[in-house]
Design a protein around this motif. Structure first.
Motif, short mmCIF file in Angstrom:
data_model
loop_
_atom_site.label_atom_id
_atom_site.label_comp_id
_atom_site.label_asym_id
_atom_site.label_seq_id
_atom_site.Cartn_x
_atom_site.Cartn_y
_atom_site.Cartn_z
N TRP A 183 0.84 -1.21 0.00
CA TRP A 183 0.00 0.00 0.00
C TRP A 183 0.88 1.25 0.00
CZ3 TRP A 183 -1.66 2.46 5.09
CH2 TRP A 183 -2.45 3.59 4.86
N LYS A 184 1.88 1.27 0.87
CA LYS A 184 2.78 2.42 0.93
C LYS A 184 3.52 2.62 -0.39
CE LYS A 184 6.96 4.10 3.28
NZ LYS A 184 7.98 3.81 4.32
N ALA A 185 4.03 1.54 -0.96
CA ALA A 185 4.78 1.65 -2.21
C ALA A 185 3.88 2.07 -3.37
CB ALA A 185 5.47 0.32 -2.52
N THR A 186 2.65 1.57 -3.37
CA THR A 186 1.71 1.96 -4.42
C THR A 186 1.36 3.44 -4.33
OG1 THR A 186 0.78 -0.27 -4.45
CG2 THR A 186 -0.54 1.47 -5.45
N ASN A 187 1.18 3.94 -3.12
CA ASN A 187 0.92 5.37 -2.96
C ASN A 187 2.13 6.20 -3.40
OD1 ASN A 187 -1.75 5.63 -2.20
ND2 ASN A 187 -1.33 5.38 -0.02
N HIS A 188 3.32 5.67 -3.20
CA HIS A 188 4.52 6.36 -3.69
C HIS A 188 4.46 6.46 -5.22
CE1 HIS A 188 8.68 7.63 -4.10
NE2 HIS A 188 8.89 6.63 -4.94
N VAL A 189 4.04 5.39 -5.87
CA VAL A 189 3.89 5.41 -7.32
C VAL A 189 2.87 6.47 -7.74
CG1 VAL A 189 3.07 4.09 -9.32
CG2 VAL A 189 4.56 3.00 -7.63
N LEU A 190 1.74 6.48 -7.06
CA LEU A 190 0.69 7.45 -7.41
C LEU A 190 1.16 8.88 -7.20
CD1 LEU A 190 -2.45 5.63 -5.92
CD2 LEU A 190 -1.60 5.59 -8.27
N GLU A 191 1.91 9.10 -6.13
CA GLU A 191 2.45 10.44 -5.87
C GLU A 191 3.38 10.87 -7.00
OE1 GLU A 191 4.34 10.05 -2.12
OE2 GLU A 191 2.54 10.55 -0.95
N GLN A 192 4.26 9.96 -7.43
CA GLN A 192 5.20 10.28 -8.50
C GLN A 192 4.47 10.58 -9.81
OE1 GLN A 192 8.57 10.66 -7.85
NE2 GLN A 192 7.74 10.39 -5.79
N ALA A 193 3.32 9.94 -9.98
CA ALA A 193 2.53 10.14 -11.20
C ALA A 193 1.54 11.29 -11.07
CB ALA A 193 1.78 8.85 -11.54
N ASN A 194 1.60 12.01 -9.94
CA ASN A 194 0.68 13.13 -9.68
C ASN A 194 -0.78 12.70 -9.69
OD1 ASN A 194 2.72 15.20 -9.47
ND2 ASN A 194 2.96 15.05 -11.70
N VAL A 195 -1.01 11.53 -9.09
CA VAL A 195 -2.36 10.98 -8.95
C VAL A 195 -2.69 10.93 -7.46
CG1 VAL A 195 -3.78 8.91 -9.29
CG2 VAL A 195 -2.16 9.63 -11.06
N PRO A 196 -3.92 11.25 -7.06
CA PRO A 196 -4.27 11.20 -5.63
C PRO A 196 -3.99 9.83 -5.02
CG PRO A 196 -6.00 12.31 -6.87
CD PRO A 196 -5.04 11.75 -7.88
N THR A 197 -3.46 9.84 -3.81
CA THR A 197 -3.17 8.58 -3.12
C THR A 197 -4.46 7.98 -2.56
OG1 THR A 197 -2.68 9.79 -1.08
CG2 THR A 197 -0.83 9.28 -2.55
N LEU A 198 -4.34 6.73 -2.09
CA LEU A 198 -5.50 5.98 -1.62
C LEU A 198 -5.39 5.67 -0.14
CD1 LEU A 198 -5.59 3.35 -4.53
CD2 LEU A 198 -7.02 5.39 -4.33
N THR A 199 -6.51 5.73 0.56
CA THR A 199 -6.53 5.20 1.92
C THR A 199 -6.40 3.68 1.83
OG1 THR A 199 -8.93 4.86 1.99
CG2 THR A 199 -8.10 7.06 2.60
N LEU A 200 -6.16 3.04 2.96
CA LEU A 200 -6.03 1.58 2.94
C LEU A 200 -7.31 0.92 2.45
CD1 LEU A 200 -4.41 -0.95 3.46
CD2 LEU A 200 -5.11 -0.84 5.87
N ASP A 201 -8.45 1.41 2.92
CA ASP A 201 -9.73 0.83 2.48
C ASP A 201 -9.93 1.05 0.98
OD1 ASP A 201 -10.39 -0.14 4.96
OD2 ASP A 201 -11.65 1.58 5.51
#
Length: 202
Positions: A21-39
């Motif tokens: 989850w943490k690594a995926t949010n890092h990807v989304l941040e790098q792509a300028n896409v909103p991150t996700l809550t765990l749910d």
């Protein structure tokens, strides 16, 4: 009677959900896409993971996405631990002389570290790692290991695992210890659903 078990890895035997989850949010941040809550992540994440990224980052090359993900996940890979009841269940499988296999998308490099940390080295007859779409591998596993379909159970925590079992013509057990929710797993119609591996011993 079940004599062979094909295990998923992530969310089935080890808990890597926080790190992924943490690594995926890092990807989304790098792509300028909103991150996700765990749910939100559990609701949205799917396998093959390329389908997930096609929806969230369709314009970013997969090679770049992979680079971002691994740069983050390598930092937490060593923190992944065994899920409750996992080691006891593997001991049970050994005592019952079940043949055990792994079919997982997990990177082989990460598997080596995580299996050692979890005390699961040497528990499996064959490993099938880094498989993005498990449906494309299940028939080969059944064939090359001479497994009888009615004696082989696939255990996993995601819809893709259940779909893989359906594709291979074998029964499936969906666990509630990982990525997908009860509602998601019910949609895939597994043979059985259990809260954890301990329930399978009875």
């Amino acid at each position: 009677m079940i004599r062979n078990i094909i295990f998923d890895w992530s969310g089935t035997l080890v808990n890597d959900l926080p790190g992924v989850w943490k690594a995926t949010n890092h990807v989304l941040e790098q792509a300028n896409v909103p991150t996700l809550t765990l749910d939100e992540f559990r609701d949205e994440f799917q396998l093959p993971f390329t389908d997930f990224y096609d929806r969230f980052t369709p314009d970013v090359p997969l090679e770049k996405l992979e680079g971002w993900f691994h740069s983050s996940f390598r930092e937490v890979c060593g923190e992944v631990i065994a899920l409750p009841h996992a080691n006891d269940f593997l001991d049970f499988c050994k005592s019952e002389k079940f043949r055990c296999f792994i079919l997982s998308t997990v990177n082989p490099e990460y598997f080596i570290v995580q299996a050692a940390n979890a005390g699961m080295d040497g528990c499996f007859e064959n490993l099938y790692l880094g498989i993005w779409d498990k449906r494309e591998k299940i028939h080969e596993i059944i064939s090359e290991n001479n497994l009888l379909k009615d004696e082989t159970l696939y255990i996993g925590d995601m819809q893709h695992d259940v779909e893989t079992a359906h594709h291979g013509g074998i029964p499936s057990c969906a666990l509630l210890t990982g990525y997908n929710t009860l509602e998601q797993l019910r949609e895939s119609k597994p043979t059985i659903i259990t809260s954890n591996l301990d329930e399978l011993k009875t």
